[in-house]
Design a protein around this motif. Structure first.
Motif, PDB file in Angstrom:
ATOM      1  N   TRP A   9    -100.291  -6.409 -27.229  1.00  0.00           N
ATOM      2  CA  TRP A   9     -98.931  -6.877 -27.511  1.00  0.00           C
ATOM      3  C   TRP A   9     -98.766  -8.336 -27.091  1.00  0.00           C
ATOM      4  O   TRP A   9     -98.174  -9.136 -27.828  1.00  0.00           O
ATOM      5  N   ILE A  10     -99.307  -8.696 -25.933  1.00  0.00           N
ATOM      6  CA  ILE A  10     -99.250 -10.086 -25.479  1.00  0.00           C
ATOM      7  C   ILE A  10    -100.001 -10.996 -26.449  1.00  0.00           C
ATOM      8  O   ILE A  10     -99.548 -12.110 -26.773  1.00  0.00           O
ATOM      9  N   GLN A  11    -101.144 -10.541 -26.936  1.00  0.00           N
ATOM     10  CA  GLN A  11    -101.891 -11.337 -27.905  1.00  0.00           C
ATOM     11  C   GLN A  11    -101.065 -11.573 -29.163  1.00  0.00           C
ATOM     12  O   GLN A  11    -101.014 -12.689 -29.687  1.00  0.00           O
ATOM     13  N   GLY A  12    -100.394 -10.535 -29.637  1.00  0.00           N
ATOM     14  CA  GLY A  12     -99.538 -10.687 -30.807  1.00  0.00           C
ATOM     15  C   GLY A  12     -98.382 -11.634 -30.548  1.00  0.00           C
ATOM     16  O   GLY A  12     -97.981 -12.419 -31.422  1.00  0.00           O
ATOM     17  N   LEU A  13     -97.839 -11.589 -29.331  1.00  0.00           N
ATOM     18  CA  LEU A  13     -96.748 -12.484 -28.947  1.00  0.00           C
ATOM     19  C   LEU A  13     -97.205 -13.936 -28.999  1.00  0.00           C
ATOM     20  O   LEU A  13     -96.520 -14.806 -29.567  1.00  0.00           O
ATOM     21  N   LEU A  14     -98.375 -14.220 -28.423  1.00  0.00           N
ATOM     22  CA  LEU A  14     -98.879 -15.591 -28.425  1.00  0.00           C
ATOM     23  C   LEU A  14     -99.304 -16.030 -29.818  1.00  0.00           C
ATOM     24  O   LEU A  14     -99.065 -17.182 -30.217  1.00  0.00           O
ATOM     25  N   ASP A  15     -99.939 -15.138 -30.581  1.00  0.00           N
ATOM     26  CA  ASP A  15    -100.384 -15.498 -31.925  1.00  0.00           C
ATOM     27  C   ASP A  15     -99.196 -15.842 -32.829  1.00  0.00           C
ATOM     28  O   ASP A  15     -99.260 -16.769 -33.635  1.00  0.00           O
TER      29      ASP A  15
END
Length: 433
Positions: free
Chosen positions: A79-85
């Motif tokens: 989820w954090i990766q999706g937030l940053l992406d």
């Protein structure tokens, strides 16, 4: 599978895992396929097997410290990766293997699991990791070393009097994100009641081996994350995205209310539901003092799993195309209209997608009239066709021919009214056709 884009867990195939990992196979066969999730050794073997098979990681955790259920942890990292992406400065909305990022795992625990998963799945990410517990700190360091990730980790053994985000002590000026799995309980009595299932319709999914340092603090998860919010009000944009997991829906709701009370308008909510017998539904709240807007699928969980009134303002707006606009007509109309406005607009034919930036409400009638007058008088400077960090609104528009619709996405800006006005303007272009 590319770990950088591995999806969240919805279930775990125990049979396939038993075929891939000899140690787990022994446990699986010994219990005839009926795992005892109340047995600490079973959870250790399971977590180690998932990490080894799915991520190529080795894990060692003391018996008296928390053994992390991997699916829930990975779902948070994903989820954090999706937030940053979705909030990348490039507006790419996708994984960029070249992008560097630095995160902080607040209270990394004996496993160091969040830092391990972040660094293993994103080769250009580095991590800071803190913990107040000496045993957990040493165990986490050993896990980083065992997986050849210690050189990408900056560790700090903290004390209760130190900030939760100790940038100065870490020697770090800027962070891209924080993660945190806070102590969930206010005291040992609350912990014992929860872990025994007292007052619940069903007992806990799995046994918890966490120490009091890992599970209990003053105010529980709400008190702990409130401290993070308070520190963020001082640090502000020194961290791009603050985030924490929360164990209770009531705590997640209270944190969003707290953010709103401080005038923070850019936040995101995630629901972690690994769908496995070893996992428990958790919530994630992230917030930013910047103006990069995450996509709806990241910031607004579907299905009524979080109160609608506490969700951030939608960053996506769909427009159904009239029958006369099916085909290239919609793209031509869009480019024709945007080319008359005083903004930067870049269209990508291959993806039927364009990205634009506006300095203000340049589509308003008064502005357009003044703009046309300045053009006639030769006073208009041509845009350099490059994006400007000072722009008040950045947006993406995608024409989806098969669905017969246009999708507008809010990429950057802190003016909700401006975003709504732009959506209304584009809608009118196609409504009037």
């Amino acid at each position: 599978m590319d770990l950088a884009q591995r999806p969240p867990y919805s279930t775990v195939d125990f049979k396939a895992l038993a075929k891939a990992d000899p140690d787990f196979k022994q446990t699986w066969q010994a219990c005839s396929g009926k795992l005892d999730f109340q047995d600490p050794s079973t959870l250790q073997v399971l977590s180690k097997a998932i990490l080894k098979v799915d991520f190529g990681l080795e894990l060692s955790v003391p018996d008296d410290r928390l053994c992390p259920p991997i699916p829930n942890r990975w779902n948070y990292v994903s989820w954090i990766q999706g937030l940053l992406d979705s909030t990348a400065p490039s507006y790419s909305n996708k994984y960029d293997p070249e992008r560097e990022a630095t995160g902080l795992d607040i209270g990394t625990g004996a496993s160091g699991i969040y830092a391990l998963l972040c660094m293993k799945s994103r080769s250009n990410w580095t991590m800071c990791a803190t913990d107040i517990d000496k045993i957990s700190f040493g165990s986490a360091a050993a896990n980083f070393a065992k997986n050849n990730l210690l050189s990408r980790t900056k560790m700090l053994h903290t004390t209760p009097s130190m900030p939760l985000i100790p940038l100065e002590a870490l020697g770090t000026q800027q962070l891209d994100f924080t993660l945190c799995n806070p102590p969930f309980f206010t005291d040992s009595t609350e912990m014992e009641r929860s872990l025994s299932g007292t007052g619940k319709a069903t007992g806990p999914n799995a046994i918890c081996t966490g120490s009091s340092n890992e599970m209990v603090c003053s105010g529980g998860d709400l008190g702990f994350v409130t401290r993070i919010v308070e520190e963020s009000l001082v640090l502000r944009d020194k961290v791009t995205w603050y985030s924490s997991m929360l164990g209770k829906l009531s705590s997640a709701k209270a944190i969003v209310e707290l953010l709103k009370s401080h005038g923070i308008t850019n936040w995101a909510v995630g629901v972690l539901d690994p769908g496995t017998k070893t996992g428990t539904k958790r919530w994630v709240v992230a917030w930013s003092f910047g103006d990069a807007r995450p996509r709806n699928s990241i910031a607004r969980p579907p299905g009524g799993s979080f109160p609608h009134e506490l969700l951030p303002f939608p960053t996506s707006y769909n427009i159904s195309l009239p029958s006369s606009m099916i085909g290239s007509a919609a793209i031509d109309k869009l480019n024709d209209q945007l080319s008359t406005l005083d903004l930067v607009w870049k269209w990508h034919t291959a993806t039927a997608t364009g990205v634009g930036e506006a300095s203000e409400n340049v589509w308003g009638r008064a502005y357009r009239r003044a703009y046309e007058r300045r053009k006639r008088e030769g006073q208009v400077e041509m845009h350099a066709n490059t994006f400007d960090k000072k722009a008040k609104l950045a947006f993406r528009i995608t024409v989806i021919q098969l669905a017969g619709e246009i999708v507008l996405e809010w990429l950057r800006g802190d003016d909700q009214v401006l975003w709504e006005s732009f959506c209304g303007c584009v809608h009118r272009w196609f409504k009037q056709t």
